[in-house]
Design a protein around this motif. Structure first.
Motif, PDB file in Angstrom:
ATOM      1  N   HIS A 148       0.717  -1.154  -0.137  1.00 65.85           N
ATOM      2  CA  HIS A 148       0.026   0.077   0.141  1.00 65.85           C
ATOM      3  C   HIS A 148       0.855   1.190   0.003  1.00 65.85           C
ATOM      4  N   PRO A 149       0.583   2.300  -0.785  1.00 66.48           N
ATOM      5  CA  PRO A 149      -0.488   2.404  -1.635  1.00 66.48           C
ATOM      6  C   PRO A 149      -0.371   1.727  -3.130  1.00 66.48           C
ATOM      7  N   PHE A 150      -1.206   1.219  -3.989  1.00 63.57           N
ATOM      8  CA  PHE A 150      -1.103   0.767  -5.201  1.00 63.57           C
ATOM      9  C   PHE A 150      -2.028   1.269  -6.045  1.00 63.57           C
ATOM     10  N   GLY A 151      -1.580   1.640  -7.324  1.00 63.99           N
ATOM     11  CA  GLY A 151      -2.461   2.068  -8.352  1.00 63.99           C
ATOM     12  C   GLY A 151      -3.096   3.510  -8.165  1.00 63.99           C
ATOM     13  N   GLU A 152      -2.188   4.381  -7.345  1.00 67.82           N
ATOM     14  CA  GLU A 152      -2.948   5.678  -7.002  1.00 67.82           C
ATOM     15  C   GLU A 152      -2.031   6.554  -8.044  1.00 67.82           C
ATOM     16  N   ILE A 153      -0.752   6.376  -8.068  1.00 68.78           N
ATOM     17  CA  ILE A 153      -0.088   7.330  -9.039  1.00 68.78           C
ATOM     18  C   ILE A 153      -0.671   7.282 -10.433  1.00 68.78           C
ATOM     19  N   SER A 154      -0.801   5.824 -11.011  1.00 68.64           N
ATOM     20  CA  SER A 154      -1.342   5.418 -12.270  1.00 68.64           C
ATOM     21  C   SER A 154      -2.276   4.247 -12.020  1.00 68.64           C
ATOM     22  N   ASP A 209      -8.057 -17.206  -1.302  1.00 66.85           N
ATOM     23  CA  ASP A 209      -8.497 -17.764  -2.571  1.00 66.85           C
ATOM     24  C   ASP A 209      -7.585 -17.117  -3.689  1.00 66.85           C
ATOM     25  N   CYS A 210      -6.636 -16.735  -3.469  1.00 72.05           N
ATOM     26  CA  CYS A 210      -5.790 -15.967  -4.367  1.00 72.05           C
ATOM     27  C   CYS A 210      -4.644 -16.994  -5.146  1.00 72.05           C
ATOM     28  N   ASP A 211      -4.378 -16.495  -6.196  1.00 67.15           N
ATOM     29  CA  ASP A 211      -3.306 -17.601  -7.115  1.00 67.15           C
ATOM     30  C   ASP A 211      -2.024 -16.524  -7.294  1.00 67.15           C
ATOM     31  N   ALA A 212      -2.024 -15.521  -6.820  1.00 68.30           N
ATOM     32  CA  ALA A 212      -0.694 -14.702  -6.839  1.00 68.30           C
ATOM     33  C   ALA A 212      -0.730 -13.528  -5.852  1.00 68.30           C
ATOM     34  N   LEU A 213       0.510 -13.075  -5.410  1.00 64.81           N
ATOM     35  CA  LEU A 213       0.443 -11.931  -4.595  1.00 64.81           C
ATOM     36  C   LEU A 213       1.356 -10.809  -4.885  1.00 64.81           C
ATOM     37  N   ILE A 214       0.892  -9.676  -5.174  1.00 66.53           N
ATOM     38  CA  ILE A 214       1.918  -8.693  -5.295  1.00 66.53           C
ATOM     39  C   ILE A 214       2.060  -7.889  -4.024  1.00 66.53           C
ATOM     40  N   ALA A 215       3.514  -8.175  -3.471  1.00 71.02           N
ATOM     41  CA  ALA A 215       3.651  -7.966  -2.324  1.00 71.02           C
ATOM     42  C   ALA A 215       4.664  -6.846  -1.731  1.00 71.02           C
ATOM     43  N   GLY A 216       4.473  -6.246  -0.609  1.00 76.47           N
ATOM     44  CA  GLY A 216       5.471  -5.455  -0.014  1.00 76.47           C
ATOM     45  C   GLY A 216       6.707  -5.847   0.761  1.00 76.47           C
ATOM     46  N   ALA A 266      -2.976 -20.278   1.778  1.00 77.06           N
ATOM     47  CA  ALA A 266      -3.028 -19.899   0.337  1.00 77.06           C
ATOM     48  C   ALA A 266      -2.591 -21.059  -0.485  1.00 77.06           C
ATOM     49  N   PRO A 267      -3.718 -22.137  -0.501  1.00 75.63           N
ATOM     50  CA  PRO A 267      -3.249 -23.336  -1.432  1.00 75.63           C
ATOM     51  C   PRO A 267      -3.167 -23.287  -2.800  1.00 75.63           C
ATOM     52  N   ASN A 268      -3.553 -22.080  -3.382  1.00 77.00           N
ATOM     53  CA  ASN A 268      -3.524 -21.910  -4.695  1.00 77.00           C
ATOM     54  C   ASN A 268      -2.205 -21.097  -5.263  1.00 77.00           C
ATOM     55  N   LEU A 269      -1.519 -20.646  -4.242  1.00 76.65           N
ATOM     56  CA  LEU A 269      -0.411 -19.567  -4.411  1.00 76.65           C
ATOM     57  C   LEU A 269       0.381 -19.947  -5.416  1.00 76.65           C
ATOM     58  N   LYS A 270       0.789 -19.405  -6.554  1.00 80.79           N
ATOM     59  CA  LYS A 270       1.710 -19.809  -7.601  1.00 80.79           C
ATOM     60  C   LYS A 270       2.909 -18.874  -7.612  1.00 80.79           C
ATOM     61  N   LEU A 271       2.712 -17.590  -7.434  1.00 78.73           N
ATOM     62  CA  LEU A 271       3.843 -16.634  -7.671  1.00 78.73           C
ATOM     63  C   LEU A 271       3.515 -15.394  -6.586  1.00 78.73           C
ATOM     64  N   ILE A 272       4.884 -14.998  -6.009  1.00 81.17           N
ATOM     65  CA  ILE A 272       4.830 -13.799  -5.487  1.00 81.17           C
ATOM     66  C   ILE A 272       5.663 -12.751  -6.059  1.00 81.17           C
ATOM     67  N   SER A 273       5.133 -11.671  -6.444  1.00 77.79           N
ATOM     68  CA  SER A 273       5.882 -10.545  -7.157  1.00 77.79           C
ATOM     69  C   SER A 273       6.092  -9.493  -6.362  1.00 77.79           C
ATOM     70  N   ARG A 274       7.144  -9.033  -5.861  1.00 79.15           N
ATOM     71  CA  ARG A 274       7.512  -8.083  -4.702  1.00 79.15           C
ATOM     72  C   ARG A 274       7.735  -6.776  -5.586  1.00 79.15           C
ATOM     73  N   VAL A 275       6.994  -5.927  -5.068  1.00 75.23           N
ATOM     74  CA  VAL A 275       7.037  -4.571  -5.197  1.00 75.23           C
ATOM     75  C   VAL A 275       8.365  -3.904  -4.783  1.00 75.23           C
TER      76      VAL A 275
END
Length: 323
Positions: free
Chosen positions: A16-22, A56-63, A75-84
């Motif tokens: 957080h935040p995310f998507g506020e600048i664009s 119930d998520c497949d991916a995480l955009i993390a801080g 998170a049994p469906n988690l496949k990818l953590i994409s770190r900001v």
């Protein structure tokens, strides 16, 4: 390894935040038919909150939050953590491997912003800008006698992306750069006129010391009371890396006793920070804002989102962390 479906249908965005600048990162997810949930707390999410939100998520955009067993198990469906961002110390890699979760990050996007903040904090400490501002607001007209950055010896511990960029930015100031790194880039050092030294030599001879290493077992409390004792009484310490790299209690003691001239701290062992450094007159404190420029933040968000889309398109991740 766990058998998981390949496609990503839902992403939780914990940073957080995310998507506020664009709104472009969110628009890209929507264009791919990927639903998403945003951090609802308006602050850094806790691990327990993340474990609840990610079910119930497949991916995480993390801080920078801690991602431990409670998160992976929920998170049994988690496949990818994409770190900001660049720091990965909050992710348990053994658990990620066990749960067959890929990890990506955005190492280039925050580099210039962090390096520029290092420069800004150097000037602030040397010229006592924040202290003067504070005194003036208290009705005290006192012109502090500061020092120049020009011609000083700057010690950089950690010569990765940020350390190298910092070295470039320092060139106009005619500083002598001493550097320490576990894998020194000799060609870069030769090109930039950098002197590679051991930590003791760097600590003993630098006027300004900048910490630009990742947090690992070997860098935890890298700067402790013994390290501070080696520093010049006129030295300034800059930490924009990770809080636990510096022993905060040792730094407080050093500042209160005048063992070093000052410090600038952007990162803390526990964040948000509320501790004894707040009472130290010769320290500049900022709120983990090294990457907090509009340009860097937008790029980090886009690059983290792009990794989600690459995964979903069965393309090779651009910045996958291999472990």
């Amino acid at each position: 390894m766990m058998d998981k479906a390949s496609s990503i249908k839902k992403v939780f965005i914990s940073t957080h935040p995310f998507g506020e600048i664009s709104s472009k990162p969110l628009d890209l997810l929507e264009a791919q038919g990927i639903s998403y949930g945003l951090n609802p707390y308006g602050r850094k999410i806790t691990t327990s909150e993340l474990a609840t939100q990610i079910k119930d998520c497949d991916a995480l955009i993390a801080g920078t939050e801690i991602i431990d067993s409670s998160v992976f198990e929920n998170a049994p469906n988690l496949k990818l953590i994409s770190r900001v961002g660049i720091g990965l110390d909050g992710i348990d890699f053994d658990l990620a491997k066990m749960h067959d979760v890929k990890i990506a990050f955005t190492p280039d996007a925050p580099t210039l912003a962090v390096a520029e903040l290092c420069i800004g904090l150097m000037f602030d400490c040397l010229r006592m800008i924040t202290a003067t501002d504070r005194h003036l607001r208290e009705g005290k007209w006192h012109r502090h006698m500061g020092g120049l950055l020009y011609g000083k010896t700057v010690g950089i511990i950690g010569m990765g992306r940020i350390g190298k960029t910092l070295a470039h930015l320092l060139q106009p100031f005619n500083v002598k750069i001493m550097a320490n790194d576990i894998e020194p880039d000799m060609a870069f050092g030769h090109m930039m006129g950098i002197e590679w030294v051991d930590k003791r030599t760097l600590l003993e001879n630098s006027d300004v010391i900048s910490l630009n290493v990742p947090l690992t077992k070997s860098t935890y409390h890298l700067v402790d009371d013994k390290a501070i004792e080696k520093m010049k009484p006129t030295a300034i310490l800059i930490n924009t890396a990770r809080g636990p790299i510096v022993d905060e209690s040792a730094l407080v003691d050093a500042l209160q006793q005048g063992m070093i001239a000052g410090a600038a701290v952007d990162v803390f062992e526990n964040e948000p920070y509320d501790g004894p450094l707040n009472q130290c007159e010769t320290v500049v404190l900022t709120c983990h804002m090294g990457a907090s420029t509009k340009e860097s933040r937008q790029r980090m968000e886009l690059e983290a989102t792009d990794e989600i889309i690459r995964y979903n398109s069965n393309e090779k991740l651009k910045n996958e962390v291999l472990f």
